[in-house]
Write a protein that holds these residues in place. Structure first.
Motif, PDB file in Angstrom:
ATOM      1  N   ALA B  20       0.815  -1.158  -0.008  1.00 41.73           N
ATOM      2  CA  ALA B  20       0.057   0.180  -0.018  1.00 41.73           C
ATOM      3  C   ALA B  20       0.946   1.203   0.012  1.00 41.73           C
ATOM      4  CB  ALA B  20      -1.091  -0.050   1.098  1.00 41.73           C
ATOM      5  N   THR B  21       1.962   1.251   0.726  1.00 37.90           N
ATOM      6  CA  THR B  21       2.791   2.574   0.807  1.00 37.90           C
ATOM      7  C   THR B  21       3.402   2.750  -0.420  1.00 37.90           C
ATOM      8  OG1 THR B  21       3.244   1.634   3.155  1.00 37.90           O
ATOM      9  CG2 THR B  21       4.764   3.344   2.157  1.00 37.90           C
ATOM     10  N   ILE B  22       3.807   1.848  -1.069  1.00 33.75           N
ATOM     11  CA  ILE B  22       4.520   1.923  -2.390  1.00 33.75           C
ATOM     12  C   ILE B  22       3.627   2.371  -3.339  1.00 33.75           C
ATOM     13  CG2 ILE B  22       4.685  -0.306  -3.548  1.00 33.75           C
ATOM     14  CD1 ILE B  22       7.670   0.614  -4.076  1.00 33.75           C
ATOM     15  N   ALA B  23       2.092   1.778  -3.444  1.00 36.31           N
ATOM     16  CA  ALA B  23       1.266   2.034  -4.480  1.00 36.31           C
ATOM     17  C   ALA B  23       0.647   3.481  -4.321  1.00 36.31           C
ATOM     18  CB  ALA B  23       0.310   0.797  -4.402  1.00 36.31           C
ATOM     19  N   ALA B  24       0.305   3.675  -3.050  1.00 36.84           N
ATOM     20  CA  ALA B  24      -0.576   4.862  -2.800  1.00 36.84           C
ATOM     21  C   ALA B  24       0.026   6.131  -2.968  1.00 36.84           C
ATOM     22  CB  ALA B  24      -1.038   4.763  -1.412  1.00 36.84           C
ATOM     23  N   LYS B  25       1.510   6.083  -3.233  1.00 34.59           N
ATOM     24  CA  LYS B  25       2.461   7.469  -3.348  1.00 34.59           C
ATOM     25  C   LYS B  25       2.059   7.781  -4.847  1.00 34.59           C
ATOM     26  CE  LYS B  25       6.666   6.896  -0.830  1.00 34.59           C
ATOM     27  NZ  LYS B  25       7.543   5.902  -0.989  1.00 34.59           N
ATOM     28  N   ASP B  26       1.830   6.785  -5.664  1.00 32.38           N
ATOM     29  CA  ASP B  26       1.662   7.360  -7.045  1.00 32.38           C
ATOM     30  C   ASP B  26       0.251   7.764  -7.399  1.00 32.38           C
ATOM     31  OD1 ASP B  26       4.069   5.867  -7.119  1.00 32.38           O
ATOM     32  OD2 ASP B  26       4.081   6.249  -9.379  1.00 32.38           O
ATOM     33  N   GLY B  27      -0.606   8.105  -6.375  1.00 31.80           N
ATOM     34  CA  GLY B  27      -1.744   8.690  -6.524  1.00 31.80           C
ATOM     35  C   GLY B  27      -3.137   7.954  -7.098  1.00 31.80           C
ATOM     36  N   ILE B  28      -2.810   6.940  -6.830  1.00 35.97           N
ATOM     37  CA  ILE B  28      -4.089   5.551  -7.281  1.00 35.97           C
ATOM     38  C   ILE B  28      -5.110   5.486  -5.861  1.00 35.97           C
ATOM     39  CG2 ILE B  28      -2.819   4.670  -8.879  1.00 35.97           C
ATOM     40  CD1 ILE B  28      -2.902   1.989  -6.777  1.00 35.97           C
ATOM     41  N   SER B  29      -6.268   5.373  -6.315  1.00 33.19           N
ATOM     42  CA  SER B  29      -7.059   4.802  -5.014  1.00 33.19           C
ATOM     43  C   SER B  29      -6.760   3.463  -4.679  1.00 33.19           C
ATOM     44  CB  SER B  29      -8.634   5.183  -5.337  1.00 33.19           C
ATOM     45  OG  SER B  29      -8.972   4.133  -6.273  1.00 33.19           O
ATOM     46  N   CYS B  30      -6.487   3.446  -3.257  1.00 36.37           N
ATOM     47  CA  CYS B  30      -6.134   2.194  -2.580  1.00 36.37           C
ATOM     48  C   CYS B  30      -6.478   2.176  -1.245  1.00 36.37           C
ATOM     49  CB  CYS B  30      -4.353   2.347  -2.797  1.00 36.37           C
ATOM     50  SG  CYS B  30      -3.651   1.171  -1.849  1.00 36.37           S
ATOM     51  N   ALA B  31      -6.848   0.858  -0.911  1.00 38.06           N
ATOM     52  CA  ALA B  31      -7.388   0.604   0.497  1.00 38.06           C
ATOM     53  C   ALA B  31      -6.797  -0.581   1.076  1.00 38.06           C
ATOM     54  CB  ALA B  31      -8.730   1.012   0.734  1.00 38.06           C
ATOM     55  N   VAL B  32      -6.530  -0.714   2.420  1.00 38.24           N
ATOM     56  CA  VAL B  32      -6.179  -1.812   2.969  1.00 38.24           C
ATOM     57  C   VAL B  32      -7.439  -2.299   3.864  1.00 38.24           C
ATOM     58  CG1 VAL B  32      -4.388  -2.752   4.514  1.00 38.24           C
ATOM     59  CG2 VAL B  32      -3.630  -1.172   2.776  1.00 38.24           C
ATOM     60  N   LEU B  33      -7.722  -3.693   3.726  1.00 36.63           N
ATOM     61  CA  LEU B  33      -8.722  -4.144   4.479  1.00 36.63           C
ATOM     62  C   LEU B  33      -7.995  -5.062   5.468  1.00 36.63           C
ATOM     63  CD1 LEU B  33     -10.954  -5.341   1.509  1.00 36.63           C
ATOM     64  CD2 LEU B  33     -11.053  -3.242   2.888  1.00 36.63           C
ATOM     65  N   GLU B  78      -6.033   4.315   2.064  1.00 31.38           N
ATOM     66  CA  GLU B  78      -7.158   4.198   3.107  1.00 31.38           C
ATOM     67  C   GLU B  78      -7.151   3.052   3.995  1.00 31.38           C
ATOM     68  OE1 GLU B  78     -11.016   4.684   1.264  1.00 31.38           O
ATOM     69  OE2 GLU B  78     -10.161   6.204  -0.050  1.00 31.38           O
ATOM     70  N   TYR B  79      -7.294   2.914   5.001  1.00 31.07           N
ATOM     71  CA  TYR B  79      -7.076   1.742   6.011  1.00 31.07           C
ATOM     72  C   TYR B  79      -8.506   1.447   6.844  1.00 31.07           C
ATOM     73  CZ  TYR B  79      -5.488  -0.357  10.472  1.00 31.07           C
ATOM     74  OH  TYR B  79      -5.316  -1.321  11.555  1.00 31.07           O
ATOM     75  N   TYR B  80      -8.965   0.290   6.740  1.00 29.22           N
ATOM     76  CA  TYR B  80      -9.627  -0.070   7.144  1.00 29.22           C
ATOM     77  C   TYR B  80      -9.869  -1.339   8.159  1.00 29.22           C
ATOM     78  CZ  TYR B  80     -12.185   2.857   3.977  1.00 29.22           C
ATOM     79  OH  TYR B  80     -12.526   4.094   3.332  1.00 29.22           O
ATOM     80  N   PRO B  81      -9.542  -0.922   9.462  1.00 26.02           N
ATOM     81  CA  PRO B  81      -9.510  -2.137  10.302  1.00 26.02           C
ATOM     82  C   PRO B  81     -10.733  -2.946  10.919  1.00 26.02           C
ATOM     83  CG  PRO B  81      -9.386  -0.115  11.651  1.00 26.02           C
ATOM     84  CD  PRO B  81      -9.597   0.157  10.237  1.00 26.02           C
ATOM     85  N   ASN B  82     -10.882  -3.907  11.431  1.00 30.75           N
ATOM     86  CA  ASN B  82     -12.040  -4.704  12.001  1.00 30.75           C
ATOM     87  C   ASN B  82     -13.013  -4.881  10.694  1.00 30.75           C
ATOM     88  OD1 ASN B  82     -11.523  -4.590  14.771  1.00 30.75           O
ATOM     89  ND2 ASN B  82     -11.762  -2.311  14.423  1.00 30.75           N
ATOM     90  N   THR B  83     -12.189  -5.349   9.506  1.00 34.41           N
ATOM     91  CA  THR B  83     -12.811  -5.551   8.281  1.00 34.41           C
ATOM     92  C   THR B  83     -12.730  -7.017   7.892  1.00 34.41           C
ATOM     93  OG1 THR B  83     -12.559  -3.160   7.590  1.00 34.41           O
ATOM     94  CG2 THR B  83     -13.537  -4.802   5.874  1.00 34.41           C
ATOM     95  N   LYS B  84     -13.616  -7.768   7.886  1.00 35.98           N
ATOM     96  CA  LYS B  84     -13.247  -9.345   7.484  1.00 35.98           C
ATOM     97  C   LYS B  84     -13.707  -9.655   6.248  1.00 35.98           C
ATOM     98  CE  LYS B  84     -13.945 -13.539  10.148  1.00 35.98           C
ATOM     99  NZ  LYS B  84     -14.118 -13.904  11.493  1.00 35.98           N
ATOM    100  N   VAL B  85     -12.905 -10.144   5.212  1.00 35.74           N
ATOM    101  CA  VAL B  85     -12.954 -10.425   3.999  1.00 35.74           C
ATOM    102  C   VAL B  85     -13.715 -11.811   4.091  1.00 35.74           C
ATOM    103  CG1 VAL B  85     -11.962 -10.770   1.793  1.00 35.74           C
ATOM    104  CG2 VAL B  85     -11.438  -8.682   3.147  1.00 35.74           C
ATOM    105  N   TRP B  86     -14.858 -12.099   3.542  1.00 35.35           N
ATOM    106  CA  TRP B  86     -15.509 -13.292   3.533  1.00 35.35           C
ATOM    107  C   TRP B  86     -15.411 -14.015   2.116  1.00 35.35           C
ATOM    108  CZ3 TRP B  86     -19.950 -13.210   0.702  1.00 35.35           C
ATOM    109  CH2 TRP B  86     -20.555 -12.007   0.987  1.00 35.35           C
ATOM    110  N   SER B  87     -15.290 -13.238   1.026  1.00 38.89           N
ATOM    111  CA  SER B  87     -15.351 -13.753  -0.193  1.00 38.89           C
ATOM    112  C   SER B  87     -14.192 -12.854  -1.385  1.00 38.89           C
ATOM    113  CB  SER B  87     -16.616 -14.052  -0.756  1.00 38.89           C
ATOM    114  OG  SER B  87     -17.168 -12.639  -1.327  1.00 38.89           O
ATOM    115  N   LEU B  88     -13.953 -13.607  -2.162  1.00 37.54           N
ATOM    116  CA  LEU B  88     -12.913 -13.091  -3.187  1.00 37.54           C
ATOM    117  C   LEU B  88     -13.109 -13.770  -4.624  1.00 37.54           C
ATOM    118  CD1 LEU B  88     -10.842 -11.053  -4.865  1.00 37.54           C
ATOM    119  CD2 LEU B  88      -9.164 -12.894  -3.688  1.00 37.54           C
TER     120      LEU B  88
END
Ligand code: FES
Lengths: 100, 464
Positions: B20-33, B78-88
């Protein structure tokens, strides 16, 4: 089985653990609170009524299911203590155990 | 939170944060779940909130996590804690659960940085309260400052066991014994891999340092231990084992075990990514290239979830995946990706030097992976014993998924996370086939159990 190390200023909340009011550190998981307050087990299994306690502490084993604020099947290692929270050992698939 | 991101990263450990740190530097929309309430993953758990005194006792490797967390906080991700991923799925749709509410996000690129879990190895008594995984002990210590108060026996195999013993020693915990179950033949087998391991000698010196400290403190360290078991009336009261031909028992209400770690593959599995059996690491892992690309376009993997290489390597692999995502999004071109990735690739390769040695040295013996004690419970949820699984094989069910449906093994709330490897080993052993041929339990969404109420919130959202 476990104890809380004293590390300077205590910042505690009060929870009701199996009917007893206990002070636990703010921000810790319910499983951590139970383990550090003399709970040798936290549920019994639906299949054979055997005692179980948290095993992995990282959300994968589902052995830490407890009744939290009246709701059964809550993952105690992934639920965090809140002031006044009611936590009970779980019997089988659902209800809280009587007298813990 | 948006419905769509250019880049979604699943997991807030070293790989996810570095990506996330390297990717978000280049101005894209990026979130960590992230499932956890605080960032750092399991390895750097509670890294931002930990009292300094405790962090010091945990050692310098742990404190490295501070830099990773700080760099991430400075980025625009962006950073979203307490976020459970249940499918991909293979369309890069990500099902999440926050505050009991389910929703679905989509992304152009997804990096799965799901990390590792302890390898579950069933042995008699492993379901008794008082038997826990060593990782659980570490989590209690890191995130809550909670340690054993009545002594502990540590048993199993792998560097984490040594580290935990050392950490407990510094916290004033009585370590009753450290029981190493790796057969002595492993050590000889690992010798040819030793010269390469010397290229990563800092790991070796660390390990030796821990051993010396434990020895000095008089902690009994027994090697070549076998027939490990926990016994007690409803709860663990003693630990039994065999050592130099003798049966021994240590009284203890707490036994922490460690048998190495394996990648957390439930998400990549349910997405349909190709997985392969890694003989050396004794686990399944998603197939991927050096940049983290899986066989599904736009789904990348990084860190221990891609194969076990440790926390430092995870950081570099995370950056490579971040760069690859930027390239795929058209933000940077190939030569820029390559240039910026040169150092990271070198690091990743450098970190590999120690692995073949460690993997051989700490290899879990087959007798432990496929227990020959029929009474041993394999599926903790449904309480299915090894004998029932072997019987099912003898009755003609000769692959893991058939055995699952026949015995209900792996159909409880943990969805097979604790038993799937053991079942594969047992079925392979009983049918005389290789684990590779066995396959893994099929992963289907949701990969975490959702209640009907939680699912209902999703239906509402879709209807609106
Ligand atoms: S202790 Fe394993 S899921 Fe909570």
């Amino acid at each position: 089985m476990f104890k809380q190390l004293s590390e300077g200023q205590a910042d505690n909340v009060e929870i009701i653990l199996n009917g007893q009011s206990v002070l636990v550190s703010r921000g810790i998981s319910v499983a951590a609170a139970a383990l550090s307050h003399q709970q040798r087990f936290t549920r019994t299994t639906p299949v054979s009524d055997s005692k179980r306690a948290p095993f992995c502490m990282m959300g994968v084993c589902y052995d830490c299911l407890m009744v939290i604020d009246g709701k059964a099947n809550q993952q105690a290692c992934a639920t965090y203590v809140q002031q006044g929270m009611r936590v009970d050992n779980q019997q089988g698939v659902g209800p809280a155990m009587e007298n813990g | 939170m948006k419905n769509h991101y250019q880049l979604l990263i699943i997991g807030g450990g070293p790989a996810g944060l570095a990506a996330a740190t390297i990717a978000a530097k280049d101005g894209i929309s990026c979130a960590v779940l992230d499932e956890q309430p605080t960032l750092g993953g399991q390895i750097y758990r509670a890294i931002e909130s930990i009292p300094e005194q405790r962090a010091k006792k945990l050692g310098s490797e742990y404190r490295r996590g501070k830099n990773i967390a700080e760099a991430f906080r400075l980025s625009d991700a962006e950073y979203y804690p307490n976020t459970k991923v249940w499918s991909l799925n293979n369309q890069r749709e990500v099902g999440i659960l926050q505050n009991d509410k389910a929703s679905i996000l989509s992304a152009d690129q997804v990096i799965v940085a799901s990390g590792a879990m302890e390898r579950p190895v069933p042995f008699p008594g492993w379901t008794l309260p008082g038997v826990m995984q060593a990782g659980a002990g570490q989590i209690l210590y890191k995130s809550a400052g909670i340690v054993p108060d009545n002594g502990v026996v540590l048993a199993g195999s792998g560097p984490l066991l040594l580290l935990l013993a050392w950490q407990y020693l510094h916290a004033g915990v009585e370590v009753k014994a450290l029981l190493d179950v790796t057969p002595l033949s492993n050590h000889i087998g690992a010798l040819p891999k030793f010269p390469r391991a010397l290229l990563a000698h800092h790991y070796l010196t660390k390990g030796i340092g821990y051993q010396i400290a434990l020895k000095r403190a008089g902690i009994p360290m027994l090697f070549g231990v076998s027939d490990l078991r926990a016994d007690g009336d409803g709860v663990c009261q003693s630990v039994g084992f065999k050592h130099s031909g003798k049966q021994k028992t240590i009284e203890s209400e707490l036994l922490l075990t460690h048998f190495g770690v394996i990648p957390h593959i439930w998400l990549t599995q349910s997405a349909g990514c190709k997985h392969q059996w890694d003989d050396s690491q004794q686990c399944w892992r998603p197939e991927h290239d050096e940049w983290g690309n899986t066989d599904i376009s736009g789904i990348l993997v990084a860190g221990d979830g891609a194969g076990i290489n440790g926390a430092r390597s995870a950081e570099h692999a995370g950056r490579l995946a971040g760069l690859e995502a930027l390239f795929a999004l058209g933000v940077i071109n190939q030569s820029e990706r390559d240039n910026r990735g040169v150092k990271e690739r070198k690091w990743v390769r450098g970190e590999r030097h120690i692995r073949p040695f460690l993997e051989k040295y700490y290899q879990i013996p087959k007798k432990l992976l496929a227990t020959d004690i029929d009474e041993t419970i394999i599926c903790r949820c449904e309480e299915i014993a090894a004998g029932e699984i072997r019987q099912a094989v003898r009755d003609g069910h000769d692959n893991t998924n058939q055995v699952k449906f026949f015995t209900r093994c792996g159909m409880g709330p943990c969805q097979g996370r604790q038993c799937s490897n053991a079942v594969a080993h047992l079925v392979a052993d009983e049918s005389g086939k290789s684990v590779k041929e066995m396959g893994h339990f099929r992963g289907r969404p949701p990969v975490a159990p959702l209640t009907l109420e939680q699912l209902a919130t999703l239906k509402q959202e879709v209807a609106e």
